[in-house]
Motif scaffolding. Structure first.
Motif, PDB file in Angstrom:
ATOM      1  N   ILE A   1       4.891   4.360   3.425  1.00  0.00           N
ATOM      2  CA  ILE A   1       4.755   3.104   3.484  1.00  0.00           C
ATOM      3  C   ILE A   1       3.329   2.765   3.545  1.00  0.00           C
ATOM      4  O   ILE A   1       2.955   1.489   3.180  1.00  0.00           O
ATOM      5  CB  ILE A   1       5.437   2.446   4.783  1.00  0.00           C
ATOM      6  N   THR A   2       2.570   3.618   3.835  1.00  0.00           N
ATOM      7  CA  THR A   2       0.990   3.038   3.752  1.00  0.00           C
ATOM      8  C   THR A   2       0.108   4.444   3.359  1.00  0.00           C
ATOM      9  O   THR A   2       0.049   5.270   3.895  1.00  0.00           O
ATOM     10  CB  THR A   2       0.597   2.737   5.146  1.00  0.00           C
ATOM     11  N   GLY A   3      -0.712   4.233   2.236  1.00  0.00           N
ATOM     12  CA  GLY A   3      -1.387   5.273   1.669  1.00  0.00           C
ATOM     13  C   GLY A   3      -2.719   5.324   2.547  1.00  0.00           C
ATOM     14  O   GLY A   3      -3.560   6.261   2.439  1.00  0.00           O
TER      15      GLY A   3
ATOM     16  N   THR B   1      -0.160   3.021  -4.854  1.00  0.00           N
ATOM     17  CA  THR B   1      -0.100   1.619  -5.517  1.00  0.00           C
ATOM     18  C   THR B   1      -0.315   0.591  -4.461  1.00  0.00           C
ATOM     19  O   THR B   1      -0.081   0.670  -3.199  1.00  0.00           O
ATOM     20  CB  THR B   1       1.343   1.569  -5.957  1.00  0.00           C
ATOM     21  N   HIS B   2      -0.821  -0.620  -5.081  1.00  0.00           N
ATOM     22  CA  HIS B   2      -1.316  -1.768  -4.140  1.00  0.00           C
ATOM     23  C   HIS B   2      -0.214  -2.819  -4.850  1.00  0.00           C
ATOM     24  O   HIS B   2      -0.886  -3.811  -5.722  1.00  0.00           O
ATOM     25  CB  HIS B   2      -2.571  -2.070  -4.273  1.00  0.00           C
ATOM     26  N   PRO B   3       1.125  -2.903  -4.854  1.00  0.00           N
ATOM     27  CA  PRO B   3       1.953  -3.978  -5.227  1.00  0.00           C
ATOM     28  C   PRO B   3       1.354  -5.434  -4.415  1.00  0.00           C
ATOM     29  O   PRO B   3       1.300  -5.288  -3.301  1.00  0.00           O
ATOM     30  CB  PRO B   3       3.174  -3.913  -5.003  1.00  0.00           C
ATOM     31  N   THR B   4       0.884  -6.306  -5.100  1.00  0.00           N
ATOM     32  CA  THR B   4       0.242  -7.471  -4.333  1.00  0.00           C
ATOM     33  C   THR B   4       1.335  -8.798  -4.710  1.00  0.00           C
ATOM     34  O   THR B   4       1.166  -9.301  -5.922  1.00  0.00           O
ATOM     35  CB  THR B   4      -1.170  -7.563  -4.940  1.00  0.00           C
ATOM     36  N   VAL B   5       1.963  -9.064  -3.885  1.00  0.00           N
ATOM     37  CA  VAL B   5       2.951 -10.161  -4.136  1.00  0.00           C
ATOM     38  C   VAL B   5       2.035 -11.591  -4.085  1.00  0.00           C
ATOM     39  O   VAL B   5       1.455 -11.779  -2.656  1.00  0.00           O
ATOM     40  CB  VAL B   5       4.025 -10.317  -3.059  1.00  0.00           C
ATOM     41  N   CYS B   6       2.177 -12.322  -5.120  1.00  0.00           N
ATOM     42  CA  CYS B   6       1.346 -13.704  -5.155  1.00  0.00           C
ATOM     43  C   CYS B   6       2.241 -14.838  -4.866  1.00  0.00           C
ATOM     44  O   CYS B   6       3.328 -14.863  -5.285  1.00  0.00           O
ATOM     45  CB  CYS B   6       0.817 -13.975  -6.583  1.00  0.00           C
TER      46      CYS B   6
ATOM     47  N   ASP C   1       0.842  -1.072  -0.032  1.00  0.00           N
ATOM     48  CA  ASP C   1      -0.015   0.008   0.099  1.00  0.00           C
ATOM     49  C   ASP C   1       0.768   1.155  -0.096  1.00  0.00           C
ATOM     50  O   ASP C   1       0.887   2.293   0.917  1.00  0.00           O
ATOM     51  CB  ASP C   1      -0.971  -0.008   1.299  1.00  0.00           C
ATOM     52  N   VAL C   2       1.799   1.279  -1.037  1.00  0.00           N
ATOM     53  CA  VAL C   2       2.823   2.352  -0.980  1.00  0.00           C
ATOM     54  C   VAL C   2       2.232   3.525  -1.890  1.00  0.00           C
ATOM     55  O   VAL C   2       1.678   3.166  -2.825  1.00  0.00           O
ATOM     56  CB  VAL C   2       4.261   1.744  -1.490  1.00  0.00           C
TER      57      VAL C   2
END
Lengths: 466, 466
Positions: B421-423, B386-391, B349-350
Motif C-alpha cells: 500500500i505504500t512504496g 506508482t503514484h496514481p493521483t486522483v484529481c 503510492d502503491v
C-alpha cells in the motif's frame, strides 16, 4: 524445598513422542552419536551442550509443529544451518532441540524481471549463486564458506564476504521473510517489491538476530544483474601503514572496487609456507584490489597509481581472469594457512572506520608482541573489517589463555577506534560479554525487551548474543 | 462515577511551565495562531488536532527534557520535520506537544574516507546533498520535496525518490542513530563503520517508524562517490501496456538505469496544459530513462532499442545535460500539473512487483472509469512504484467521496497484484486502516508489542500507522 524431576530419559521420551506426531520418523534424530555431531559450529573457545534431539523438517508446518512442541514442553530450540558460523551462535545447549533447516533447501522462484529469488533457508549460498547466474543475475553476499553455508545461516548472522565493499552485506538483499515464531505462529515480513514502507521493518530485525527471535522458513532475496568478470591488481607495500594509506586514498578518490583486501606480513608468510606461492617474503602488506566495471583495466591503472603514491614497492595488475583468480587464491588460502601455523586459530572480526584501519593494524601488532603470539591479519580493507587471527597451540593452556586475552584486547581496541566487535561473524557465545560494552545499558535493555516480545519463554537459542 | 478534570488552560499552563524549565522561552510556542500552523503535513483527507504547544529544541538535552515532561504529564508528542509528508504522519493530535526538529539542523561531520556524514535531524535534504557534493560525495535519496524536507523526516518515513531504482531508498543510507526514547533516555543504535552486526538492527526499526517509537536526534549517513552527470532518454508509446513492457525488457536485460520514470496520458496532458511543453498529445505513455554510467550514450542506445522493440513510437535521447534537464522537467511538474486539473489531488503510492506494472496501470484506468474520475499516473516505473493521483474538486462532496473510494480501491488492487500500500510515503493516518490488510493479524500483534516496548504510555505520535 524439594521438587520432583522426571528422569531425563522420560522427559526426552515425551519430547520425542510429541515431535514425531508432526514429523516423519527420519526427521527426528535421537541417537546420541548422531546428535552430538550437531553440537558445534566452527568457532573456537565456545562451550556447547548436548542436544536432546535433532530435527530435520522439510515443511513450514513441520517447523511450526516443532516450535509448538518446544513451547508446550519449555524445551530450548537451537536453529542451525550448515554450522559454518564462527561465533558459536549455532552451538547446542544441553537438552535442546537442534532445529536443522538444511533439508528445506528448495529454490522456489527466480524472476529476472523482478530481480528476486524466493528460497527456503537451507539453500546453500553457492547453489543459489549459480542458479541465479544462469539467469544473468547475481546474489552478491559471498562469505568464505559460500560453498557450504546456507542462506538461512547467512540471514541469521547477517554475513558479509569479499564483495561487500561494493555490493553490501546479506541484510541489504533480504526483502521479506516468513518466520515461525517461538509459539509456532507464522509471521510474514517485508515484501517482494523493490520498495515498500508499510509498518516497521521487521525483516531487518530478524536478519542478524542469530536465531534468537524466530525461525526463518522462507526468504525473498533481492538480486542484481550479473556484473562483468572482475580484474584484480596486487600491490606490495613496505609497511602496513602504507597499505592502509593506499586504502584511504582509493576510497577518498571515489573509486568503487568490487574487492579491496589486505594481507599482512604474517598472513603472506603463512600462505607461502602452506602453498609455496612465491609471494615476496619481504612484503609487509599485500593489497588486492578488483574492479568489475566496463573498463576494469583503466580503474586498476588509476588505483595502481594511488598505491604507488602511497609507497607501494610493486604493483601487479592482472591481465585476465586467470591471472586474477591466481592473485585471489592467496587471499582465499589465508585462514587455512594461518591455521597451519600453530594448529588452532581464533578469528576475530573487528570492523573500524576505514580511516582508522592503520591504527587498528598497528595496535594488533602491539598486542601480538605484548602476548608473545603470532597474530595474522587479513582484512576486507575497503570496509575497515579486519580479521586478526590469533594462532596458538590449543594443547598449551598458557598459550590458550594468552590467545583469549589478546582476542579480547583486540575487540577493546576496535571499540576505542570507533569500531564494532563484529563486522560480519556475529556475537554468538564468543562475544556476548562484549556486546554490552558496544551497545551500552539502554541498548541492552532494549534488546532484552524485544527478545521478550518474540520469545517470552526464552526458548529460542538461549544464552546467545546477550 | 465522576472525575474532576483540571480546566484545559490549567493543564496547558502546567505543561508550558514544565517545558520552559528546560527550554529557552523562544523555543516554546503557545500562541494558538502559531501552533495551529503546525497542525498539518501535506496530505489530503487526514484529520488533524490542535496542538497545545509547539517546541523547537536545539539540543539533545532539550529533546530529552521534552520527552521526560511528556511522560510525566502523559501528553502526546508529535515529532515533525518540514511537514512535507503525504500521509498525515506528522499531523498534530489534540492537546499534543508538536516537537519540531527543524532547529536542530547542523551537519556535524562529512568524511570522504569513511564516506559518512553525521547530521542533526533538521538538516534539509538539499542542503546536505550540496554539502557532501562539495566533497565529491553523493547522498542519493531524493524525494520530490528535497529542497524542503528534512533528513529526520526522511528517516521517519523511509522516503524514496527518483534515483531509488539504482541507489535504493533512505533506509539503505542510515548507518546509526541517536534516538530519544519516550521516557527521555538516549539510545544509540548502529555504527559509523561500513559493516557491523553486533546485536539486533535497531537502526532499521526506527527508520520508517513515523515517529511512533522514538525521536531521532542524530544520524550517521552512508554516502557514495558522486556519479557522473546522468543523460536522459524519452520514449513515447501508443499504449501504457507497451511502456510497461519496455520497463520489463530493460530490467530483465540487466540494465541499471539511474532513473526510469513513467507518465501516463493523463499526466502528459496535464503537464502540457500547465506548462505548454509541447509534449505530443497523442502519447499514451511517456517513459524517461537515464544513466549516470561512464558511457551513458551507449546505455541509452541499448535501452532505446529495447523501447522500440516494445513498440515505442518515438525515442529521443538527450545529447547533453541541458536537454536531459528539460526532459526531466515534465516529470517534475507532474504532481503540480495534476493538482491544477481539479484543484485537489490524492496521491497514492502503491508499489507492485515491476512485472505487474502493466496490470496496475490497466487497473487504475478501469477504476478511474468506474468512479468517473480523472486519475493520472506517474510512476517510478523501474521500482514498480506508482503514484496514481486522483484529481477532484474538494468542494464537491460526491466527487470527494468517489475520490476516497477510488483511492482505497487502488490500494486493494496493489495488494492483489502482490504489492504494498505504500512504496515510499508511509502509512500515517491516511492508510492506517489498510496496514492490517497488508501485514495480517500476526503482523499487527507484533507491531503493537514492539510499540509497547518503546512507548508503553502510548504518547509517541498516537493514532498513526496502526
Amino acid at each position: 524445598m524439594s521438587r520432583i524431576e522426571a528422569p531425563r530419559d522420560e522427559v526426552t521420551g515425551n519430547l520425542l513422542d510429541r515431535l514425531r506426531e508432526g514429523l516423519p520418523a527420519e526427521a527426528v534424530l535421537a541417537d546420541p552419536d548422531v546428535t552430538a555431531s550437531y553440537a558445534n559450529d566452527m568457532a573456537s573457545f565456545c562451550a556447547a551442550g548436548i542436544p536432546a534431539v535433532v530435527v530435520l523438517p522439510r515443511t513450514v508446518e513441520q517447523v511450526q509443529h516443532v516450535m509448538r512442541t518446544a513451547t508446550e514442553l519449555r524445551v530450548p530450540v537451537v536453529p542451525q544451518g550448515a554450522r559454518t558460523g564462527l561465533s558459536g551462535g549455532a552451538n547446542a545447549s544441553d537438552g535442546c532441540i537442534v532445529l536443522s533447516l538444511t533439508k528445506m533447501d528448495r529454490i522456489l522462484e527466480i524472476s529476472p524481471v523482478d530481480r528476486i529469488a524466493v528460497v527456503e533457508p537451507g539453500v546453500v549460498n553457492a547453489t543459489l549463486s549459480r542458479a541465479v547466474g544462469e539467469h544473468g543475475l547475481f546474489y552478491p553476499p559471498d562469505p568464505s564458506s559460500w560453498e557450504m553455508c546456507t542462506i538461512g545461516g547467512n540471514i541469521g548472522t547477517a554475513s558479509g564476504g569479499l564483495c561487500c565493499v561494493k555490493y553490501g552485506v546479506t541484510a541489504e538483499y533480504i526483502l521479506g521473510l516468513d518466520v515461525v515464531l517461538a509459539d509456532g505462529r507464522l509471521l510474514s515480513t517485508g515484501r517482494r517489491t523493490a520498495k515498500g514502507v508499510a509498518g516497521y521493518d521487521l525483516t531487518r530485525l530478524f536478519v542478524g538476530s542469530e536465531g534468537s527471535l524466530g525461525v526463518v522458513v522462507r526468504a525473498i532475496l533481492a538480486l542484481r544483474p550479473k556484473p562483468p568478470q572482475q580484474l584484480v591488481l596486487a600491490a606490495e607495500f613496505a609497511s602496513a601503514a602504507a597499505a592502509c594509506d593506499a586504502v584511504c586514498r582509493i576510497m577518498a578518490g571515489g573509486h568503487v572496487p568490487s574487492l579491496l583486501e589486505l594481507m599482512d606480513r604474517t598472513t603472506v608468510k603463512a600462505v607461502n609456507d602452506l602453498a609455496h606461492m612465491g609471494l615476496p617474503e619481504t612484503t609487509e602488506a599485500l593489497l588486492l584490489a578488483a574492479f568489475d566495471t566496463p573498463d576494469p583495466a583503466a580503474d586498476l591503472a588509476a588505483v595502481g597509481a594511488l598505491c604507488e603514491a602511497a609507497g607501494a614497492t610493486q604493483v601487479v595488475p592482472a591481465d585476465d581472469a586467470a591471472e586474477s583468480e591466481l592473485l585471489l587464491k592467496a587471499r582465499r588460502l589465508s585462514l587455512t594457512a594461518l591455521e597451519a601455523v600453530k594448529g588452532t586459530t581464533m578469528i576475530d572480526d573487528v570492523c573500524v572506520p576505514r580511516s582508522r584501519l592503520g591504527d587498528m593494524l598497528e595496535g594488533v601488532e602491539r598486542i601480538a608482541g605484548k602476548y608473545g603470539l603470532t597474530i595474522g591479519v587479513c582484512a576486507h580493507a575497503g570496509d575497515g573489517n579486519t580479521h586478526p587471527t590469533v594462532c596458538f597451540d590449543a594443547q598449551d593452556p598458557d598459550e590458550s589463555r594468552r590467545a583469549r586475552e589478546s582476542f579480547d584486547e583486540i575487540m577493546q581496541l576496535g571499540l576505542e577506534l570507533g569500531g564494532t566487535i563484529t563486522g560480519e561473524h556475529g556475537v554468538g557465545v564468543l562475544k556476548k560479554e562484549w556486546l554490552a560494552r558496544e551497545i551500552g545499558p539502554v541498548g541492552v535493555e532494549t534488546h532484552r525487551a524485544i527478545k521478550q516480545v518474540f520469545d517470552p519463554l526464552g526458548i529460542l537459542n538461549p544464552g546467545k548474543v546477550f
